[in-house]
Design an enzyme around this catalytic site. Structure first.
Site, PDB file in Angstrom:
ATOM      1  N   SER A 165      17.247 -39.293  46.333  1.00  0.00           N
ATOM      2  CA  SER A 165      16.679 -40.188  47.337  1.00  0.00           C
ATOM      3  C   SER A 165      17.613 -41.364  47.563  1.00  0.00           C
ATOM      4  O   SER A 165      18.077 -41.986  46.608  1.00  0.00           O
ATOM      5  CB  SER A 165      15.306 -40.715  46.896  1.00  0.00           C
ATOM      6  OG  SER A 165      14.836 -41.671  47.833  1.00  0.00           O
ATOM      7  N   VAL A 209      21.665 -45.278  42.134  1.00  0.00           N
ATOM      8  CA  VAL A 209      22.828 -44.396  42.032  1.00  0.00           C
ATOM      9  C   VAL A 209      23.070 -43.685  43.364  1.00  0.00           C
ATOM     10  O   VAL A 209      24.211 -43.582  43.824  1.00  0.00           O
ATOM     11  CB  VAL A 209      22.671 -43.381  40.877  1.00  0.00           C
ATOM     12  CG1 VAL A 209      23.862 -42.420  40.829  1.00  0.00           C
ATOM     13  CG2 VAL A 209      22.534 -44.105  39.537  1.00  0.00           C
ATOM     14  N   CYS A 210      22.008 -43.246  44.022  1.00  0.00           N
ATOM     15  CA  CYS A 210      22.145 -42.556  45.308  1.00  0.00           C
ATOM     16  C   CYS A 210      22.712 -43.493  46.367  1.00  0.00           C
ATOM     17  O   CYS A 210      23.556 -43.104  47.180  1.00  0.00           O
ATOM     18  CB  CYS A 210      20.799 -42.015  45.764  1.00  0.00           C
ATOM     19  SG  CYS A 210      20.051 -40.843  44.612  1.00  0.00           S
ATOM     20  N   ASP A 211      22.256 -44.736  46.356  1.00  0.00           N
ATOM     21  CA  ASP A 211      22.751 -45.762  47.263  1.00  0.00           C
ATOM     22  C   ASP A 211      24.256 -45.951  47.053  1.00  0.00           C
ATOM     23  O   ASP A 211      25.038 -45.885  48.006  1.00  0.00           O
ATOM     24  CB  ASP A 211      21.985 -47.064  46.978  1.00  0.00           C
ATOM     25  CG  ASP A 211      22.442 -48.226  47.828  1.00  0.00           C
ATOM     26  OD1 ASP A 211      21.657 -48.680  48.673  1.00  0.00           O
ATOM     27  OD2 ASP A 211      23.575 -48.711  47.630  1.00  0.00           O
ATOM     28  N   THR A 271      26.349 -42.798  48.153  1.00  0.00           N
ATOM     29  CA  THR A 271      26.469 -42.630  49.598  1.00  0.00           C
ATOM     30  C   THR A 271      27.391 -43.690  50.197  1.00  0.00           C
ATOM     31  O   THR A 271      28.226 -43.387  51.058  1.00  0.00           O
ATOM     32  CB  THR A 271      25.073 -42.645  50.245  1.00  0.00           C
ATOM     33  OG1 THR A 271      24.279 -41.642  49.588  1.00  0.00           O
ATOM     34  CG2 THR A 271      25.149 -42.338  51.730  1.00  0.00           C
TER      35      THR A 271
END
Length: 172
Positions: free
Chosen positions: A59, A64-66, A69
């Site tokens: 998500s 970590v995803c932020d 990306t």
């Protein structure tokens, strides 16, 4: 029924089950159907004849995803027009668009696996317990052959950004 893989991944040290096959270097990239927005669906063929770095995240609204990306968005400018970076998550297309606007992410294409989980089950990253996609990186050449794969064994860890970018640069 899709293949279940256990003992290969955890979330905060707790075992999780991944659905789908393990993709390996040299494999022909499986097709998938994901949403670019609520009405527009795209497939692997949408990005034909391009080198594809596919960054899979659970998500965009997590730390970590932020970071993952944003990092690939920064790298995209140096990779040339024959490369496309796709970030795939189970977030709704609305949430992806909102996040990209707030984060200033404009080079990475966000795609949603929310509707059919087609990407997750084709690439072996669908987490059975959460119905989210497990963090992974795939680099696919212009002929749709898989050239680099990184499945993270712990959902909260970062991928090896440098190796993924090196794999892309070797193809352009």
């Amino acid at each position: 029924m899709s293949q279940e893989r256990t003992g290969v991944a955890t979330f905060k040290s707790n075992p999780i089950t991944l659905i789908g096959p393990e993709i390996k270097v040299g494999d022909q990239a499986p097709d998938f159907h994901v949403n670019k927005n609520l009405l527009e669906e795209v497939t692997l063929a949408t990005y034909a004849n391009k080198v594809k770095l596919i960054s899979v995240v659970p998500s965009l609204d997590t730390g970590v995803c932020d970071t993952q990306t944003r990092r690939f968005n920064e790298e995209a400018a140096n990779l040339g027009e024959n490369v496309v970076i796709l970030t795939i998550s189970a977030d709704l297309p609305f949430a992806q668009a909102r996040w990209c606007g707030a984060a200033g992410v404009d080079k990475v294409i966000t795609l949603s696996d929310y509707k059919t989980k087609s990407f997750g089950t084709s690439y072996g990253v669908l987490i059975q317990e959460f119905q989210l996609d497990m963090r992974a990186i795939f680099v696919i050449d212009a002929n749709d052959t898989v050239q680099y794969v990184e499945y993270l064994s712990e959902m909260t860890e970062h991928p090896n950004y440098e190796k993924a970018i090196e794999a892309v640069k070797a193809l352009v």
